[in-house]
Design an enzyme around this catalytic site. Structure first.
Site, PDB file in Angstrom:
ATOM      1  N   SER A 140       9.310-111.697 -29.829  1.00 57.23           N
ATOM      2  CA  SER A 140       8.884-112.049 -31.180  1.00 57.23           C
ATOM      3  C   SER A 140       9.356-110.953 -32.134  1.00 57.23           C
ATOM      4  O   SER A 140      10.558-110.670 -32.188  1.00 57.23           O
ATOM      5  CB  SER A 140       7.364-112.239 -31.222  1.00 57.23           C
ATOM      6  OG  SER A 140       6.959-112.678 -32.503  1.00 57.23           O
ATOM      7  N   THR A 141       8.436-110.275 -32.831  1.00 57.24           N
ATOM      8  CA  THR A 141       8.832-109.263 -33.811  1.00 57.24           C
ATOM      9  C   THR A 141       9.682-108.164 -33.165  1.00 57.24           C
ATOM     10  O   THR A 141       9.278-107.557 -32.187  1.00 57.24           O
ATOM     11  CB  THR A 141       7.587-108.620 -34.438  1.00 57.24           C
ATOM     12  OG1 THR A 141       6.739-109.645 -34.940  1.00 57.24           O
ATOM     13  CG2 THR A 141       7.972-107.676 -35.557  1.00 57.24           C
ATOM     14  N   HIS A 198      10.611-116.110 -31.282  1.00 55.79           N
ATOM     15  CA  HIS A 198       9.897-116.680 -32.418  1.00 55.79           C
ATOM     16  C   HIS A 198      10.788-116.575 -33.655  1.00 55.79           C
ATOM     17  O   HIS A 198      11.061-115.481 -34.134  1.00 55.79           O
ATOM     18  CB  HIS A 198       8.586-115.941 -32.661  1.00 55.79           C
ATOM     19  CG  HIS A 198       7.591-116.115 -31.562  1.00 55.79           C
ATOM     20  ND1 HIS A 198       6.458-115.351 -31.466  1.00 55.79           N
ATOM     21  CD2 HIS A 198       7.556-116.964 -30.509  1.00 55.79           C
ATOM     22  CE1 HIS A 198       5.759-115.726 -30.410  1.00 55.79           C
ATOM     23  NE2 HIS A 198       6.416-116.697 -29.804  1.00 55.79           N
ATOM     24  N   MET A 254       4.473-109.481 -31.620  1.00 59.36           N
ATOM     25  CA  MET A 254       3.051-109.512 -31.929  1.00 59.36           C
ATOM     26  C   MET A 254       2.349-110.577 -31.106  1.00 59.36           C
ATOM     27  O   MET A 254       2.946-111.552 -30.682  1.00 59.36           O
ATOM     28  CB  MET A 254       2.834-109.798 -33.412  1.00 59.36           C
ATOM     29  CG  MET A 254       3.091-108.595 -34.297  1.00 59.36           C
ATOM     30  SD  MET A 254       2.513-108.854 -35.985  1.00 59.36           S
ATOM     31  CE  MET A 254       3.734-109.988 -36.594  1.00 59.36           C
ATOM     32  N   ASP A 287       1.649-114.234 -26.813  1.00 60.12           N
ATOM     33  CA  ASP A 287       2.424-115.360 -26.299  1.00 60.12           C
ATOM     34  C   ASP A 287       3.230-114.898 -25.083  1.00 60.12           C
ATOM     35  O   ASP A 287       3.901-113.869 -25.125  1.00 60.12           O
ATOM     36  CB  ASP A 287       3.364-115.899 -27.380  1.00 60.12           C
ATOM     37  CG  ASP A 287       4.051-117.191 -26.969  1.00 60.12           C
ATOM     38  OD1 ASP A 287       3.482-117.919 -26.124  1.00 60.12           O
ATOM     39  OD2 ASP A 287       5.146-117.470 -27.490  1.00 60.12           O
TER      40      ASP A 287
END
Length: 377
Positions: A196-197, A223, A317, A320
């Site tokens: 993600s991030t 993401h 973050m 997930d």
């Protein structure tokens, strides 16, 4: 601790809107506003911000040029604001390639429909990036034959279950970081990576090191909005020895190919006859999950490949991937996590490390070599 923020945007209305949202957080102090990249550069020394929010399109000096100059002269974490268009995707990827750490859609309604959730996401991202200031170094983005390093990713409302997942707090980690591995001798049918991030830079660092002869398919869940994933896949494909594509419904899994889950949808692996294929699902009516979701994809891999999967969770973050990794682990799969020091945000790797699901914690610079060793490339 209070983090100092510099807001850069040519729109007075947008600067005011960002200021109002960030000022609601007692940990954030707005120390300056700039109308273009040149003004931002002039204010860097005077304001000494811990984090900068930056528009892409501005007069005098655009956001991409400003990011390059900032990262060369006085590195500071930068959050880009971008339009969710193909052109916006290319510009944002250029900005991330230049050194920005993350980005958000400029239209706040593309982040979430609820204003409180939008505000929470923006404030949390700014705080998390501000904490990374001390880890940045003064560098000039490289322009090698294969590619420069690329940081950051892009969330919108479908990526978040709730703002409570975005606390950004980092607990102590007991799993030691390793720089190398000894091959286990396991047989693998698939490499699966979730992020993600900070994921785009991490994915690039891993995938660019893998050889064209990589022995299994590679499943990627990052993401990212739907308008960005195709551009990101094309860029990775041009920079890597393996082939990279945005996954399409019905794709047959091939060795040496990486399949990036389309933004805004779910990607699962299933059997259609003897050959595993990808299925792309539009679940827009389900607001409770990330789209794409690492959990959804990893769960399908557990059902199809069992223990013949090397699952890797990179920076990001939230949590997930935790439940998907749990199912993979129960089937005998190998699970690795990116270590804390090299993660932009240590949420997702920490989630599996705290649950005892990660067998190894590995810095991003060593991740590709460890994968190559383990999978006997």
């Amino acid at each position: 601790m209070v983090f100092k923020v510099l807001i850069v945007d040519d729109s007075a209305f947008y600067r005011r809107r960002v200021r109002e949202i960030l000022s609601e957080d007692r940990e954030l102090e707005i120390v300056g506003e700039a109308r273009n990249g040149q003004e931002a550069l002039d204010m860097l020394i005077k304001c000494a911000p811990d984090v900068v929010t930056m528009d892409v399109e501005m007069p005098v000096m655009d956001g991409i040029s400003a990011v390059k100059a900032i990262m060369t002269r006085r590195p500071v974490p930068i959050l880009m604001f971008s339009s969710l268009t193909h052109q916006g995707a290319q510009a944002t990827l250029d900005a991330l390639e230049a050194g920005a750490l993350d980005f958000l859609p400029k239209r706040f309604e593309d982040i979430a429909q609820d204003r409180r959730q939008v505000s929470g996401i923006l404030r949390t991202k700014v705080r998390l990036l501000a904490r990374r200031k001390g880890s940045l170094s003064r560098t000039i983005p490289s322009r090698s034959n294969r590619a420069p390093d690329m940081p950051a990713n892009a969330p919108r409302h479908s990526f978040f279950r709730s703002s409570t997942m975005l606390s950004g707090r980092q607990d102590s980690v007991t799993l030691p970081t390793v720089s190398s591995v000894t091959r286990s001798g396991k047989k693998y049918a698939c490499l699966a990576i979730g992020a993600s991030t900070g994921g785009p830079v991490a994915l690039h660092k891993v995938l660019a090191r893998l050889p064209a002869t990589f022995p299994t398919p590679i499943i990627l869940v990052q993401h990212m909005p739907g308008t960005f994933t195709n551009a990101f896949a094309q860029r990775l494909d041009s920079q890597c020895n393996i082939r990279v594509k945005e996954a399409a419904d019905g794709d047959e899994l091939k060795p040496g190919w990486a399949y990036l889950a389309p933004g805004g949808k779910q990607m699962v692996v299933e059997h259609r006859g003897p050959q595993p294929v990808l299925r792309i699902i539009d679940d827009a009516d389900n607001p409770a999950t990330y789209r794409p979701s690492v959990d959804v994809t990893f769960t399908s891999l557990a059902n199809i490949f069992g223990g013949q999967v090397l699952g890797v969770i990179l920076t990001g973050m939230g949590a997930d991937g935790r439940e998907g990794c749990r199912l993979l682990s129960q089937g005998g799969a190998s699970i690795w996590a990116q270590d804390q020091i090299s993660s932009v945000v240590y949420g997702m790797p920490q989630a599996i490390a705290k649950e005892g699901l990660a067998q190894k914690s590995i810095g991003i610079e060593n991740m590709a070599d460890c994968i190559i060793t383990e999978m006997a490339v």
